[in-house]
Design a protein around this motif. Structure first.
Motif, PDB file in Angstrom:
ATOM      1  N   ALA A  57       0.887  -1.221   0.044  1.00  0.00           N
ATOM      2  CA  ALA A  57       0.120  -0.216   0.004  1.00  0.00           C
ATOM      3  C   ALA A  57       1.032   1.314   0.055  1.00  0.00           C
ATOM      4  CB  ALA A  57      -0.952   0.082   1.245  1.00  0.00           C
ATOM      5  N   CYS A  58       1.851   1.179   0.882  1.00  0.00           N
ATOM      6  CA  CYS A  58       2.583   2.469   0.837  1.00  0.00           C
ATOM      7  C   CYS A  58       3.517   2.715  -0.503  1.00  0.00           C
ATOM      8  CB  CYS A  58       3.710   2.161   1.994  1.00  0.00           C
ATOM      9  SG  CYS A  58       3.032   2.190   3.810  1.00  0.00           S
ATOM     10  N   GLU A  59       3.969   1.523  -1.113  1.00  0.00           N
ATOM     11  CA  GLU A  59       4.911   1.552  -2.255  1.00  0.00           C
ATOM     12  C   GLU A  59       4.031   2.131  -3.317  1.00  0.00           C
ATOM     13  OE1 GLU A  59       6.779  -2.152  -2.700  1.00  0.00           O
ATOM     14  OE2 GLU A  59       8.105  -1.956  -1.071  1.00  0.00           O
ATOM     15  N   ASN A  60       2.637   1.607  -3.295  1.00  0.00           N
ATOM     16  CA  ASN A  60       1.526   2.317  -4.281  1.00  0.00           C
ATOM     17  C   ASN A  60       1.302   3.635  -4.045  1.00  0.00           C
ATOM     18  OD1 ASN A  60       0.852   0.068  -6.356  1.00  0.00           O
ATOM     19  ND2 ASN A  60       0.654  -1.123  -4.261  1.00  0.00           N
ATOM     20  N   ALA A 115      -1.244   5.477 -18.623  1.00  0.00           N
ATOM     21  CA  ALA A 115      -2.071   4.305 -18.765  1.00  0.00           C
ATOM     22  C   ALA A 115      -1.359   3.116 -18.378  1.00  0.00           C
ATOM     23  CB  ALA A 115      -2.643   4.254 -20.272  1.00  0.00           C
ATOM     24  N   GLN A 116      -0.309   2.955 -18.834  1.00  0.00           N
ATOM     25  CA  GLN A 116       0.463   1.552 -18.383  1.00  0.00           C
ATOM     26  C   GLN A 116       0.609   1.422 -16.901  1.00  0.00           C
ATOM     27  OE1 GLN A 116       4.323   1.310 -20.181  1.00  0.00           O
ATOM     28  NE2 GLN A 116       4.447  -0.985 -20.100  1.00  0.00           N
ATOM     29  N   ALA A 117       1.119   2.590 -16.395  1.00  0.00           N
ATOM     30  CA  ALA A 117       1.335   2.671 -14.900  1.00  0.00           C
ATOM     31  C   ALA A 117       0.274   2.351 -14.171  1.00  0.00           C
ATOM     32  CB  ALA A 117       2.170   4.072 -14.484  1.00  0.00           C
ATOM     33  N   ARG A 118      -1.018   3.006 -14.655  1.00  0.00           N
ATOM     34  CA  ARG A 118      -1.970   2.891 -14.073  1.00  0.00           C
ATOM     35  C   ARG A 118      -2.565   1.182 -13.979  1.00  0.00           C
ATOM     36  NH1 ARG A 118      -4.350   7.351 -15.512  1.00  0.00           N
ATOM     37  NH2 ARG A 118      -4.909   6.708 -17.420  1.00  0.00           N
ATOM     38  N   GLU A 119      -2.421   0.589 -14.957  1.00  0.00           N
ATOM     39  CA  GLU A 119      -2.570  -0.773 -15.194  1.00  0.00           C
ATOM     40  C   GLU A 119      -2.040  -1.746 -14.143  1.00  0.00           C
ATOM     41  OE1 GLU A 119      -2.433  -2.509 -18.928  1.00  0.00           O
ATOM     42  OE2 GLU A 119      -3.661  -0.928 -19.997  1.00  0.00           O
ATOM     43  N   ALA A 120      -0.775  -1.372 -14.126  1.00  0.00           N
ATOM     44  CA  ALA A 120       0.381  -2.009 -13.133  1.00  0.00           C
ATOM     45  C   ALA A 120      -0.265  -1.833 -11.729  1.00  0.00           C
ATOM     46  CB  ALA A 120       1.768  -1.508 -13.338  1.00  0.00           C
ATOM     47  N   GLN A 121      -0.446  -0.626 -11.292  1.00  0.00           N
ATOM     48  CA  GLN A 121      -0.909  -0.205  -9.981  1.00  0.00           C
ATOM     49  C   GLN A 121      -2.111  -0.879  -9.599  1.00  0.00           C
ATOM     50  OE1 GLN A 121      -0.704   3.892  -8.850  1.00  0.00           O
ATOM     51  NE2 GLN A 121      -0.364   3.357  -6.859  1.00  0.00           N
ATOM     52  N   GLU A 122      -3.273  -1.132 -10.598  1.00  0.00           N
ATOM     53  CA  GLU A 122      -4.427  -1.663 -10.339  1.00  0.00           C
ATOM     54  C   GLU A 122      -4.101  -2.843 -10.012  1.00  0.00           C
ATOM     55  OE1 GLU A 122      -7.663  -0.907 -10.305  1.00  0.00           O
ATOM     56  OE2 GLU A 122      -7.514   1.372 -10.894  1.00  0.00           O
ATOM     57  N   MET A 123      -3.120  -3.852 -10.535  1.00  0.00           N
ATOM     58  CA  MET A 123      -3.008  -5.290 -10.505  1.00  0.00           C
ATOM     59  C   MET A 123      -2.271  -5.123  -9.020  1.00  0.00           C
ATOM     60  SD  MET A 123      -2.793  -8.170 -11.146  1.00  0.00           S
ATOM     61  CE  MET A 123      -2.368  -9.381 -12.154  1.00  0.00           C
ATOM     62  N   ALA A 124      -1.476  -4.224  -8.687  1.00  0.00           N
ATOM     63  CA  ALA A 124      -0.647  -4.282  -7.319  1.00  0.00           C
ATOM     64  C   ALA A 124      -1.681  -4.260  -6.234  1.00  0.00           C
ATOM     65  CB  ALA A 124       0.318  -3.278  -7.314  1.00  0.00           C
ATOM     66  N   MET A 125      -2.578  -3.356  -6.404  1.00  0.00           N
ATOM     67  CA  MET A 125      -3.634  -3.237  -5.599  1.00  0.00           C
ATOM     68  C   MET A 125      -4.577  -4.575  -5.180  1.00  0.00           C
ATOM     69  SD  MET A 125      -2.864  -0.477  -4.376  1.00  0.00           S
ATOM     70  CE  MET A 125      -3.745   1.045  -3.847  1.00  0.00           C
ATOM     71  N   VAL A 127      -3.519  -7.675  -5.771  1.00  0.00           N
ATOM     72  CA  VAL A 127      -2.471  -8.410  -5.128  1.00  0.00           C
ATOM     73  C   VAL A 127      -2.367  -8.339  -3.702  1.00  0.00           C
ATOM     74  CG1 VAL A 127      -0.156  -9.357  -5.192  1.00  0.00           C
ATOM     75  CG2 VAL A 127      -1.209  -9.145  -7.229  1.00  0.00           C
ATOM     76  N   MET A 128      -2.380  -6.982  -3.289  1.00  0.00           N
ATOM     77  CA  MET A 128      -2.084  -6.584  -1.875  1.00  0.00           C
ATOM     78  C   MET A 128      -3.289  -7.239  -0.981  1.00  0.00           C
ATOM     79  SD  MET A 128      -2.222  -2.594  -0.522  1.00  0.00           S
ATOM     80  CE  MET A 128      -3.341  -2.217  -1.791  1.00  0.00           C
ATOM     81  N   GLY A 129      -4.496  -7.301  -1.645  1.00  0.00           N
ATOM     82  CA  GLY A 129      -5.834  -7.833  -0.920  1.00  0.00           C
ATOM     83  C   GLY A 129      -5.661  -9.275  -0.741  1.00  0.00           C
ATOM     84  N   LEU A 130      -4.888 -10.021  -1.391  1.00  0.00           N
ATOM     85  CA  LEU A 130      -4.504 -11.460  -0.887  1.00  0.00           C
ATOM     86  C   LEU A 130      -4.050 -11.550   0.383  1.00  0.00           C
ATOM     87  CD1 LEU A 130      -3.361 -12.672  -4.190  1.00  0.00           C
ATOM     88  CD2 LEU A 130      -5.508 -12.733  -3.366  1.00  0.00           C
ATOM     89  N   PHE A 131      -3.467 -10.666   1.099  1.00  0.00           N
ATOM     90  CA  PHE A 131      -2.601 -10.782   2.380  1.00  0.00           C
ATOM     91  C   PHE A 131      -3.558 -10.200   3.609  1.00  0.00           C
ATOM     92  CE2 PHE A 131       0.726 -10.347  -0.979  1.00  0.00           C
ATOM     93  CZ  PHE A 131       1.372 -11.694  -0.346  1.00  0.00           C
ATOM     94  N   VAL A 132      -4.884  -9.785   3.416  1.00  0.00           N
ATOM     95  CA  VAL A 132      -5.587  -9.424   4.409  1.00  0.00           C
ATOM     96  C   VAL A 132      -6.926  -9.821   4.281  1.00  0.00           C
ATOM     97  CG1 VAL A 132      -4.362  -6.999   4.966  1.00  0.00           C
ATOM     98  CG2 VAL A 132      -6.109  -7.093   3.116  1.00  0.00           C
ATOM     99  N   ASP A 133      -7.774  -9.679   5.443  1.00  0.00           N
ATOM    100  CA  ASP A 133      -9.138 -10.292   5.288  1.00  0.00           C
ATOM    101  C   ASP A 133     -10.050  -9.368   4.563  1.00  0.00           C
ATOM    102  OD1 ASP A 133      -8.228 -12.393   7.004  1.00  0.00           O
ATOM    103  OD2 ASP A 133      -8.334 -11.260   8.736  1.00  0.00           O
TER     104      ASP A 133
END
Length: 156
Positions: A57-60, A115-125, A127-133
């Motif tokens: 979350a911080c890196e994003n 646009a490319q950076a936005r797509e990468a950020q959406e994917m990272a967000m 993935v981040m959800g996999l680690f929390v409830d």
């Protein structure tokens, strides 16, 4: 002493941490998240998962701020809320009015790259959800603001 993952006498509390939006400060955010997770009584696996999610979350948040205003601008704010049944962490990035005006005057990045950076950020967000409830997020490309909510439920 209560076993890890169980905190029968958790006192509801909220604390805030503000850091410069720079990658080297992610370590501070991770340490704070680990400390709150330990106080909440999360087991080692849940603690590690939360630390990974907070780091992402911080890196994003930093990445979005840098895309809008360039490196070395803005701040991230973490709000830790410990309740009876959950530890919630909110991560938010922001820029000052002067930083936003300077960024608007410079036109920091090209539209195609955005646009490319936005797509990468959406994917990272996601993935981040996999680690929390539970989690949620909202990005504001215009202001460089990102709001992330991460929740780990406490085992009772």
């Amino acid at each position: 002493m209560a076993p890890l993952g169980y905190a029968p006498d958790v006192t509801p509390t909220t604390s805030e941490l503000r850091l410069p939006a720079e990658g080297r400060y992610v370590l501070v955010a991770k340490r704070a998240a680990a400390g709150f997770a330990a106080v909440a009584g999360l087991d080692v696996e849940a603690l590690d998962d939360l630390v990974i999610a907070v780091s992402q979350a911080c890196e994003n948040a930093i990445s979005l701020t840098e895309r809008v205003a360039g490196p070395g601008n803005g701040q991230i704010r973490l709000v830790f809320t410990l309740a009876d049944n959950a530890l919630e962490v909110r991560v938010r990035s922001s820029l000052s009015r002067a930083e936003m005006e300077a960024a608007a005057a410079r036109h920091v990045v090209a539209v195609a790259r955005e646009a490319q950076a936005r797509e990468a950020q959406e994917m990272a967000m996601r993935v981040m959800g996999l680690f929390v409830d539970d989690f949620g997020y909202r990005m504001d490309e215009r202001t460089g603001g990102l709001r992330v909510r991460l929740t780990k439920y406490l085992v009772r």
